[in-house]
Design a protein around this motif. Structure first.
Motif, mmCIF file in Angstrom:
data_model
loop_
_atom_site.group_PDB
_atom_site.id
_atom_site.type_symbol
_atom_site.label_atom_id
_atom_site.label_comp_id
_atom_site.label_asym_id
_atom_site.label_seq_id
_atom_site.Cartn_x
_atom_site.Cartn_y
_atom_site.Cartn_z
ATOM 1 N N GLY A 18 -5.945 26.604 3.422
ATOM 2 C CA GLY A 18 -7.027 27.198 2.665
ATOM 3 C C GLY A 18 -7.119 28.701 2.743
ATOM 4 O O GLY A 18 -7.910 29.305 2.037
ATOM 5 N N TYR A 19 -6.319 29.334 3.583
ATOM 6 C CA TYR A 19 -6.437 30.784 3.783
ATOM 7 C C TYR A 19 -5.235 31.573 3.284
ATOM 8 O O TYR A 19 -5.111 32.753 3.564
ATOM 9 N N TRP A 20 -4.341 30.992 2.521
ATOM 10 C CA TRP A 20 -3.152 31.694 2.061
ATOM 11 C C TRP A 20 -3.497 32.837 1.125
ATOM 12 O O TRP A 20 -2.766 33.812 1.021
ATOM 13 N N TRP A 21 -4.618 32.733 0.432
ATOM 14 C CA TRP A 21 -4.995 33.763 -0.531
ATOM 15 C C TRP A 21 -5.398 35.063 0.154
ATOM 16 O O TRP A 21 -5.394 36.121 -0.464
ATOM 17 N N MET A 22 -5.730 35.027 1.448
ATOM 18 C CA MET A 22 -6.144 36.255 2.143
ATOM 19 C C MET A 22 -4.999 37.258 2.240
ATOM 20 O O MET A 22 -5.211 38.468 2.119
ATOM 21 N N GLY A 24 -2.551 37.615 0.071
ATOM 22 C CA GLY A 24 -2.424 38.219 -1.251
ATOM 23 C C GLY A 24 -3.519 39.224 -1.525
ATOM 24 O O GLY A 24 -3.288 40.285 -2.099
ATOM 25 N N LEU A 25 -4.725 38.910 -1.089
ATOM 26 C CA LEU A 25 -5.843 39.825 -1.262
ATOM 27 C C LEU A 25 -5.626 41.112 -0.459
ATOM 28 O O LEU A 25 -5.875 42.220 -0.961
ATOM 29 N N LEU A 26 -5.130 40.981 0.764
ATOM 30 C CA LEU A 26 -4.848 42.168 1.575
ATOM 31 C C LEU A 26 -3.742 43.019 0.958
ATOM 32 O O LEU A 26 -3.816 44.246 0.973
ATOM 33 N N MET A 27 -2.720 42.369 0.410
ATOM 34 C CA MET A 27 -1.640 43.124 -0.230
ATOM 35 C C MET A 27 -2.143 43.854 -1.477
ATOM 36 O O MET A 27 -1.775 45.001 -1.719
ATOM 37 N N MET A 28 -2.996 43.184 -2.280
ATOM 38 C CA MET A 28 -3.549 43.844 -3.458
ATOM 39 C C MET A 28 -4.425 45.026 -3.053
ATOM 40 O O MET A 28 -4.387 46.084 -3.689
ATOM 41 N N PHE A 29 -5.186 44.896 -1.993
ATOM 42 C CA PHE A 29 -6.005 46.001 -1.508
ATOM 43 C C PHE A 29 -5.119 47.167 -1.061
ATOM 44 O O PHE A 29 -5.387 48.316 -1.394
ATOM 45 N N PHE A 30 -4.045 46.870 -0.328
ATOM 46 C CA PHE A 30 -3.153 47.918 0.165
ATOM 47 C C PHE A 30 -2.503 48.676 -0.998
ATOM 48 O O PHE A 30 -2.479 49.904 -1.015
ATOM 49 N N PHE A 31 -1.978 47.941 -1.987
ATOM 50 C CA PHE A 31 -1.322 48.615 -3.113
ATOM 51 C C PHE A 31 -2.329 49.359 -3.981
ATOM 52 O O PHE A 31 -2.010 50.413 -4.543
ATOM 53 N N GLY A 32 -3.528 48.857 -4.098
ATOM 54 C CA GLY A 32 -4.570 49.585 -4.820
ATOM 55 C C GLY A 32 -4.932 50.876 -4.116
ATOM 56 O O GLY A 32 -5.099 51.920 -4.754
ATOM 57 N N TRP A 33 -5.033 50.823 -2.794
ATOM 58 C CA TRP A 33 -5.325 52.016 -2.007
ATOM 59 C C TRP A 33 -4.192 53.032 -2.143
ATOM 60 O O TRP A 33 -4.432 54.236 -2.304
ATOM 61 N N LEU A 34 -2.940 52.557 -2.101
ATOM 62 C CA LEU A 34 -1.795 53.448 -2.236
ATOM 63 C C LEU A 34 -1.785 54.117 -3.612
ATOM 64 O O LEU A 34 -1.543 55.324 -3.719
ATOM 65 N N LEU A 35 -2.082 53.363 -4.652
ATOM 66 C CA LEU A 35 -2.147 53.924 -5.996
ATOM 67 C C LEU A 35 -3.264 54.960 -6.102
ATOM 68 O O LEU A 35 -3.086 56.023 -6.699
#
Length: 78
Positions: A18-22, A24-35
């Motif tokens: 049930g926690y696999w989406w976390m 992906g969410l952390l990766m999206m946050f990291f790439f958004g921050w980098l952008l």
């Protein structure tokens, strides 16, 4: 020894299914921050600016290394 119950629950170990989406969410946050970091960089930032000959001449004049006549003559030569 492995029984059928152990084999069926093998995917539920650790974080669980049930926690696999976390991740992906952390990766999206990291790439958004980098952008955000890359896009907010100030284009007038002097660390990445190449100094032109006009800039060098103006600095020499401002420091008093050359006088007004030399500055005007050098500026007209450029």
């Amino acid at each position: 020894h492995l029984n059928i119950k152990t084999m069926m629950n093998f995917g539920n170990m650790g974080w669980g299914t049930g926690y696999w989406w976390m991740g992906g969410l952390l990766m999206m946050f990291f790439f958004g921050w980098l952008l955000y970091i890359l896009l907010r960089r100030n284009p007038n930032d002097n660390r990445f600016r190449v100094e032109t000959v006009y800039d060098i001449l103006a600095k020499r004049y401002a420091r008093g290394e050359i006088n007004k006549e030399e500055y005007d003559r050098m500026l007209s030569d450029l």
